[in-house]
Design a protein around this motif. Structure first.
Motif, PDB file in Angstrom:
ATOM      1  N   VAL A  62       0.860  -1.188   0.000  1.00  0.00           N
ATOM      2  CA  VAL A  62       0.000   0.000   0.000  1.00  0.00           C
ATOM      3  C   VAL A  62       0.897   1.239   0.000  1.00  0.00           C
ATOM      4  CG1 VAL A  62      -1.801   1.290   1.192  1.00  0.00           C
ATOM      5  CG2 VAL A  62      -1.826  -1.215   1.253  1.00  0.00           C
ATOM      6  N   PRO A  63       0.976   1.958  -1.132  1.00  0.00           N
ATOM      7  CA  PRO A  63       1.836   3.140  -1.178  1.00  0.00           C
ATOM      8  C   PRO A  63       1.292   4.280  -0.330  1.00  0.00           C
ATOM      9  CG  PRO A  63       0.628   2.915  -3.232  1.00  0.00           C
ATOM     10  CD  PRO A  63       0.314   1.705  -2.419  1.00  0.00           C
ATOM     11  N   MET A  64       2.190   5.070   0.211  1.00  0.00           N
ATOM     12  CA  MET A  64       1.802   6.290   0.920  1.00  0.00           C
ATOM     13  C   MET A  64       1.690   7.410  -0.105  1.00  0.00           C
ATOM     14  SD  MET A  64       4.227   6.023   4.301  1.00  0.00           S
ATOM     15  CE  MET A  64       4.932   4.427   4.714  1.00  0.00           C
ATOM     16  N   VAL A  65       1.340   8.612   0.360  1.00  0.00           N
ATOM     17  CA  VAL A  65       1.285   9.763  -0.538  1.00  0.00           C
ATOM     18  C   VAL A  65       2.696  10.111  -1.006  1.00  0.00           C
ATOM     19  CG1 VAL A  65      -0.860  10.750   0.324  1.00  0.00           C
ATOM     20  CG2 VAL A  65       1.278  11.260   1.520  1.00  0.00           C
ATOM     21  N   SER A  66       2.804  10.695  -2.183  1.00  0.00           N
ATOM     22  CA  SER A  66       4.110  10.996  -2.771  1.00  0.00           C
ATOM     23  C   SER A  66       4.813  12.142  -2.052  1.00  0.00           C
ATOM     24  CB  SER A  66       3.945  11.355  -4.252  1.00  0.00           C
ATOM     25  OG  SER A  66       3.175  12.552  -4.379  1.00  0.00           O
ATOM     26  N   ALA A  67       6.137  12.176  -2.203  1.00  0.00           N
ATOM     27  CA  ALA A  67       6.943  13.268  -1.653  1.00  0.00           C
ATOM     28  C   ALA A  67       8.134  13.506  -2.564  1.00  0.00           C
ATOM     29  CB  ALA A  67       7.415  12.926  -0.239  1.00  0.00           C
ATOM     30  N   GLN A  68       8.721  14.678  -2.433  1.00  0.00           N
ATOM     31  CA  GLN A  68       9.956  14.964  -3.171  1.00  0.00           C
ATOM     32  C   GLN A  68      10.994  15.516  -2.206  1.00  0.00           C
ATOM     33  OE1 GLN A  68      10.715  18.203  -6.341  1.00  0.00           O
ATOM     34  NE2 GLN A  68      10.307  16.379  -7.551  1.00  0.00           N
ATOM     35  N   ASP A  69      12.150  14.857  -2.188  1.00  0.00           N
ATOM     36  CA  ASP A  69      13.264  15.246  -1.317  1.00  0.00           C
ATOM     37  C   ASP A  69      14.166  16.228  -2.066  1.00  0.00           C
ATOM     38  OD1 ASP A  69      15.173  15.319   0.691  1.00  0.00           O
ATOM     39  OD2 ASP A  69      15.999  13.339   0.253  1.00  0.00           O
ATOM     40  N   HIS A  70      14.970  16.974  -1.340  1.00  0.00           N
ATOM     41  CA  HIS A  70      15.946  17.914  -1.918  1.00  0.00           C
ATOM     42  C   HIS A  70      17.313  17.550  -1.343  1.00  0.00           C
ATOM     43  CE1 HIS A  70      12.070  19.804  -2.347  1.00  0.00           C
ATOM     44  NE2 HIS A  70      12.555  20.755  -3.113  1.00  0.00           N
ATOM     45  N   LYS A  71      18.089  16.782  -2.111  1.00  0.00           N
ATOM     46  CA  LYS A  71      19.347  16.218  -1.598  1.00  0.00           C
ATOM     47  C   LYS A  71      20.505  17.213  -1.543  1.00  0.00           C
ATOM     48  CE  LYS A  71      18.710  11.797  -0.641  1.00  0.00           C
ATOM     49  NZ  LYS A  71      18.764  11.401   0.766  1.00  0.00           N
ATOM     50  N   ARG A  72      20.577  18.118  -2.521  1.00  0.00           N
ATOM     51  CA  ARG A  72      21.742  19.007  -2.588  1.00  0.00           C
ATOM     52  C   ARG A  72      21.663  20.081  -1.504  1.00  0.00           C
ATOM     53  NH1 ARG A  72      24.959  18.522  -7.184  1.00  0.00           N
ATOM     54  NH2 ARG A  72      24.430  16.587  -8.260  1.00  0.00           N
ATOM     55  N   ILE A  73      22.818  20.556  -1.071  1.00  0.00           N
ATOM     56  CA  ILE A  73      22.889  21.485   0.058  1.00  0.00           C
ATOM     57  C   ILE A  73      22.384  22.887  -0.288  1.00  0.00           C
ATOM     58  CG2 ILE A  73      25.320  22.061  -0.406  1.00  0.00           C
ATOM     59  CD1 ILE A  73      23.751  21.823   3.091  1.00  0.00           C
ATOM     60  N   PHE A  74      22.577  23.314  -1.544  1.00  0.00           N
ATOM     61  CA  PHE A  74      22.240  24.702  -1.899  1.00  0.00           C
ATOM     62  C   PHE A  74      21.015  24.790  -2.808  1.00  0.00           C
ATOM     63  CE2 PHE A  74      27.003  24.965  -1.376  1.00  0.00           C
ATOM     64  CZ  PHE A  74      26.957  25.567  -0.123  1.00  0.00           C
ATOM     65  N   ASP A  75      20.435  25.986  -2.870  1.00  0.00           N
ATOM     66  CA  ASP A  75      19.299  26.265  -3.751  1.00  0.00           C
ATOM     67  C   ASP A  75      19.620  25.857  -5.195  1.00  0.00           C
ATOM     68  OD1 ASP A  75      18.227  27.390  -1.497  1.00  0.00           O
ATOM     69  OD2 ASP A  75      17.750  29.327  -2.406  1.00  0.00           O
ATOM     70  N   GLY A  76      18.569  25.502  -5.927  1.00  0.00           N
ATOM     71  CA  GLY A  76      18.756  25.143  -7.333  1.00  0.00           C
ATOM     72  C   GLY A  76      19.456  23.817  -7.520  1.00  0.00           C
ATOM     73  N   ASP A  77      19.422  22.972  -6.491  1.00  0.00           N
ATOM     74  CA  ASP A  77      20.077  21.654  -6.528  1.00  0.00           C
ATOM     75  C   ASP A  77      21.558  21.773  -6.869  1.00  0.00           C
ATOM     76  OD1 ASP A  77      17.711  20.332  -5.875  1.00  0.00           O
ATOM     77  OD2 ASP A  77      17.089  20.185  -7.975  1.00  0.00           O
ATOM     78  N   GLN A  78      22.228  22.668  -6.155  1.00  0.00           N
ATOM     79  CA  GLN A  78      23.670  22.867  -6.325  1.00  0.00           C
ATOM     80  C   GLN A  78      24.410  22.348  -5.092  1.00  0.00           C
ATOM     81  OE1 GLN A  78      24.992  24.293  -9.312  1.00  0.00           O
ATOM     82  NE2 GLN A  78      22.846  23.963  -9.861  1.00  0.00           N
ATOM     83  N   GLY A  79      25.707  22.057  -5.291  1.00  0.00           N
ATOM     84  CA  GLY A  79      26.540  21.629  -4.165  1.00  0.00           C
ATOM     85  C   GLY A  79      26.441  20.134  -3.898  1.00  0.00           C
TER      86      GLY A  79
END
Length: 422
Positions: free
Chosen positions: A205-222
């Motif tokens: 049974v899947p839960m609701v979707s989510a999106q993680d932000h792995k990079r340290i800086f804005d704009g997925d930088q670093g």
């Protein structure tokens, strides 16, 4: 019911918070816990990886249910040992959890059971790995096979960076034994989404979707981190993609693990990439994700204890699970310098001021006398709900701005992809 939660981060604070809402729960212990968790549970100074001491404690206190947060005790066989001692525990067995503990094993299972993923090769020697990089070119992804606290993945935009990553993992042992074997795979282009799912070994049974932000800086930088924030739901995860994910990824994964003698009960996490060629698996985790758990559990309306009991009894298919239609956003506040070197012991100001529809989950905090201070790289997860993702973002950042400690850092664009997509 007496419950023990194993771990001491933001995910565990969210689990304690949700479990504390169950009328079935009379007492919660958390080992080792943190300053924020101590408001809801009795913190016990036992490290999450000390399985023997945890088992002794659970037997002594007659714990009715143990819920495991982090991956390390799962890989160490905590579920096997507790179960053998007659203790109820929620999480996959050591054999099942290896789908996170070995990226090479995960890839082999995906290949064998036709689960869509990136093309790959596994290497145990440096020179063949470097030769492969030069053969296929960049961008390319280099992964340490074992556990590396979410930091053992290098997305290399050029060959030199990829070669350096291989040398750091295999020669310089940047991640210890986790990098003795490496997985090198094709770079997938698209948008990531995290899907956590409950499973009793048969039903998923899947839960609701989510999106993680792995990079340290804005704009997925670093550099990559353990996660700088998350939001739910993720608009990229359409109804059509959800159906494909269940039928072509989650169900075949659980069935494949069972066929391999690794029956999986607990929460399985699929990190997915939505590409122009369809949805593909980036990685599996054998537990609740962090920080995705914070916004996802904020949206859960069903008693978590009821869900866990249904899974342990093998009757997940008969369990109704309800979710709020609201959105939720978690903004992680980190120590300056994280994910590299950072200092701890910084006094935290502005806690305890969160308004309604918001909660500050503690990840790396401790007490120094009566004062709450920083004790980790990721310190707090400011989480808020709203009728829309935009409303939840505004509320989460409004709460974030109330908090202060020296050299604190957070991204200012958590959830921006959802707004841009809309």
């Amino acid at each position: 019911m007496k419950v023990l939660v194993v771990g001491g981060g933001g995910r565990e604070h969210a689990l304690v918070w949700k479990l504390s809402q169950s009328p079935k729960v009379s007492k919660i212990y958390c080992a080792p816990g943190n300053a924020g968790i101590s408001e809801l549970a009795e913190c016990v100074p036992i490290p999450a990886g000390d399985v023997e001491a945890l088992q002794e404690f659970a037997l002594d206190k007659k714990i009715d249910l143990t819920v495991v947060g982090p991956e390390a005790p799962l890989m160490a066989g905590i579920v096997n040992k507790f179960s053998a001692a007659g203790l109820k525990i929620f999480g996959p067995s050591q054999e099942a959890a290896e789908i996170e503990g070995s990226k090479a094993l995960a890839k082999e299972i995906m290949e064998k059971y036709h689960i869509p993923t990136a093309k790959y090769q596994v290497f145990i020697e440096i020179e063949p790995a470097i030769a492969y990089i030069k053969e296929v070119g960049a961008p390319i992804v280099v992964k340490a096979d074992g556990l590396a606290a979410g930091k053992g993945v290098i997305v290399a935009q050029d060959e030199d960076t990829a070669v350096m990553a291989v040398k750091e993992m295999m020669e310089e042992k940047a991640f210890g034994e986790a990098g003795a074997k490496v997985v090198i795979e094709e770079f997938l282009e698209g948008e990531e989404v995290s899907i956590l799912a409950f499973t009793d070994g048969e039903h998923v049974v899947p839960m609701v979707s989510a999106q993680d932000h792995k990079r340290i800086f804005d704009g997925d930088q670093g550099p990559n981190t353990g996660g700088m924030g998350a939001y739910s739901p993720a608009p990229v995860y359409t109804g059509e993609i959800a159906q494909v994910t269940v039928e072509k990824i989650l169900q075949p994964t659980v069935a494949g693990l069972k066929a391999e003698g690794r029956t999986y009960r607990g929460v399985i996490y699929a990190g997915l990439m939505v590409t122009k060629d369809g949805v593909k698996v980036l990685e599996y985790n054998a537990r609740f994700g962090d920080p995705e758990t914070q916004p996802v559990l904020m949206r859960l309306e069903t008693d978590l204890v009821n869900i866990i009991e249904a899974i342990l009894a093998g009757r997940l298919c008969g369990q109704e699970i309800k979710w709020s239609g609201d959105a939720a956003v978690c903004v992680v506040i980190a120590s300056g310098g994280y994910p590299g070197h950072y200092e701890t012991g910084k006094p935290i100001r502005g806690l305890g001021q969160a308004g309604p529809e918001a909660y500050v989950f503690h990840a790396g905090t401790a007490f120094r006398g009566e004062e709450v201070v920083t004790s980790g790289g990721r310190v707090l997860g400011v989480t808020a709900s709203g009728k829309t993702v935009k409303e939840a973002i505004n509320r989460a950042y409004g709460e974030t701005e109330k908090i202060r400690f020296a050299e604190m850092h957070y991204r200012t664009d958590i959830g921006a992809k959802a707004l841009n997509r809309k």
